[in-house]
Enzyme design. Structure first.
Site, PDB file in Angstrom:
ATOM      1  N   CYS A   1      50.475  74.065 -47.073  1.00 25.16           N
ATOM      2  CA  CYS A   1      51.008  74.340 -48.408  1.00 25.16           C
ATOM      3  C   CYS A   1      51.996  73.257 -48.856  1.00 25.16           C
ATOM      4  O   CYS A   1      51.588  72.181 -49.253  1.00 25.16           O
ATOM      5  CB  CYS A   1      51.624  75.746 -48.431  1.00 25.16           C
ATOM      6  SG  CYS A   1      51.877  76.402 -50.083  1.00 25.16           S
TER       7      CYS A   1
ATOM      8  N   HIS B   1      47.153  78.295 -45.783  1.00 24.22           N
ATOM      9  CA  HIS B   1      48.066  78.619 -44.687  1.00 24.22           C
ATOM     10  C   HIS B   1      47.299  78.902 -43.398  1.00 24.22           C
ATOM     11  O   HIS B   1      46.791  80.013 -43.188  1.00 24.22           O
ATOM     12  CB  HIS B   1      48.932  79.829 -45.057  1.00 24.22           C
ATOM     13  CG  HIS B   1      50.014  79.528 -46.035  1.00 24.22           C
ATOM     14  ND1 HIS B   1      51.217  78.965 -45.664  1.00 24.22           N
ATOM     15  CD2 HIS B   1      50.077  79.692 -47.380  1.00 24.22           C
ATOM     16  CE1 HIS B   1      51.983  78.813 -46.740  1.00 24.22           C
ATOM     17  NE2 HIS B   1      51.317  79.234 -47.794  1.00 24.22           N
TER      18      HIS B   1
ATOM     19  N   GLU C   1      48.588  79.261 -40.569  1.00 19.81           N
ATOM     20  CA  GLU C   1      49.436  80.051 -39.680  1.00 19.81           C
ATOM     21  C   GLU C   1      49.442  81.537 -40.004  1.00 19.81           C
ATOM     22  O   GLU C   1      49.959  82.347 -39.238  1.00 19.81           O
ATOM     23  CB  GLU C   1      50.877  79.508 -39.712  1.00 19.81           C
ATOM     24  CG  GLU C   1      51.677  79.803 -40.974  1.00 19.81           C
ATOM     25  CD  GLU C   1      51.397  78.880 -42.149  1.00 19.81           C
ATOM     26  OE1 GLU C   1      52.242  78.847 -43.061  1.00 19.81           O
ATOM     27  OE2 GLU C   1      50.345  78.200 -42.167  1.00 19.81           O
TER      28      GLU C   1
END
Length: 265
Positions: free
Chosen positions: A111, A205, A207
């Site tokens: 991001c 993202h 993660e």
């Protein structure tokens, strides 16, 4: 990018969220951005040591050390605006990224990270005229370069991924390789070679898990309802409830179908 798998790597995680924004995430019950990456790093590199810097609140990285002190740098998401160069919270991060390129410390980010990789190497970031891309980025497709790049190893040719952003990369810097795109955001993943350094990054993202996205939606309710993502609080709460139920029972066919969540997610 140099291998860290056989050593006790020291990784700096840069969490650009200001303190007030981090508190908003706490209130919503979301895991902090730095913690998401620390957990992910530990899964790949059990012997790594992660240190955290909050540059929006702390002018200097831990101990005053620059990127040369670390084996790698990880950039989390951030709700600042990277092209607001009159904001010291932003500019100190850009200078740190430029220094990482100069000294050759490898970086990775999602991001905000892809925007940092771009701007610090001479590219350009602007507001996406389409507005916010939220929850799941659909139909991300690998470019020819992406199909051959090690960061995309194991990725299907087309996939979805968790996402939340308003800005986008509009001009690649020299030394950049475009790895993935979709119709909403042209630059969804890239790798940049600049100076002595390398920066791999995604707009989405990597993660996040389902519950993280659910809690982020809660944290962003005051923006998502006026922007038309939900008709109101009850609509948002119902959607969040489905995400969290699927996170708890990932084999539920009904929720996977209703939410369009496949194995790639």
């Amino acid at each position: 990018m140099k291998s860290l798998s056989n050593k006790r790597a020291t990784i700096l995680i840069i969490d650009g969220y200001p303190l007030a924004s981090r508190r908003d995430l706490d209130i919503a019950g979301m895991k902090q951005a730095w913690k998401l990456f620390a957990d992910m790093a530990a899964g790949y590199l059990p012997r790594c040591e992660c240190r955290v810097w909050f540059p929006s609140d702390e002018p200097l990285a831990p101990g005053g050390f620059g990127p040369a002190h670390y084996d790698a740098v990880i950039w989390t998401g951030c709700n600042l605006t990277i092209y607001h160069k009159d904001d010291a919270r932003v500019t100190r991060q850009i200078e740190f990224a430029k220094e990482a390129y100069r000294v050759g410390t490898p970086s990775f980010g999602s991001c905000w990270g892809i925007q940092m990789a771009t701007l610090a190497a001479g590219g350009q970031v602007k507001a996406n005229p389409r507005g916010r891309e939220m929850c799941l980025a659909r139909n991300i497709y690998l470019t020819d370069a992406g199909q051959k790049h090690p960061m995309m190893l194991g990725k299907p040719p087309v996939y979805s991924a968790f996402i939340s952003h308003l800005d986008e990369v509009v001009r690649l810097p020299k030394g950049a390789s475009l790895l993935a795109c979709n119709d909403f955001t042209q630059v969804q993943a890239l790798a940049v070679t600049h100076g002595k350094g390398m920066f791999w990054a995604t707009q989405y993202h990597t993660e996040y898990e389902l519950r993280d996205m659910a809690r982020l939606i809660v944290a962003r309710e005051s923006k998502l309802v006026p922007e038309g993502f939900f008709t109101g609080h009850d609509d948002l709460a119902q959607y969040v409830g489905k995400l969290e139920a699927l996170a708890h029972e990932p084999a539920r066919k009904d929720l996977r179908w209703q939410l369009a969540v496949g194995d790639d997610v």
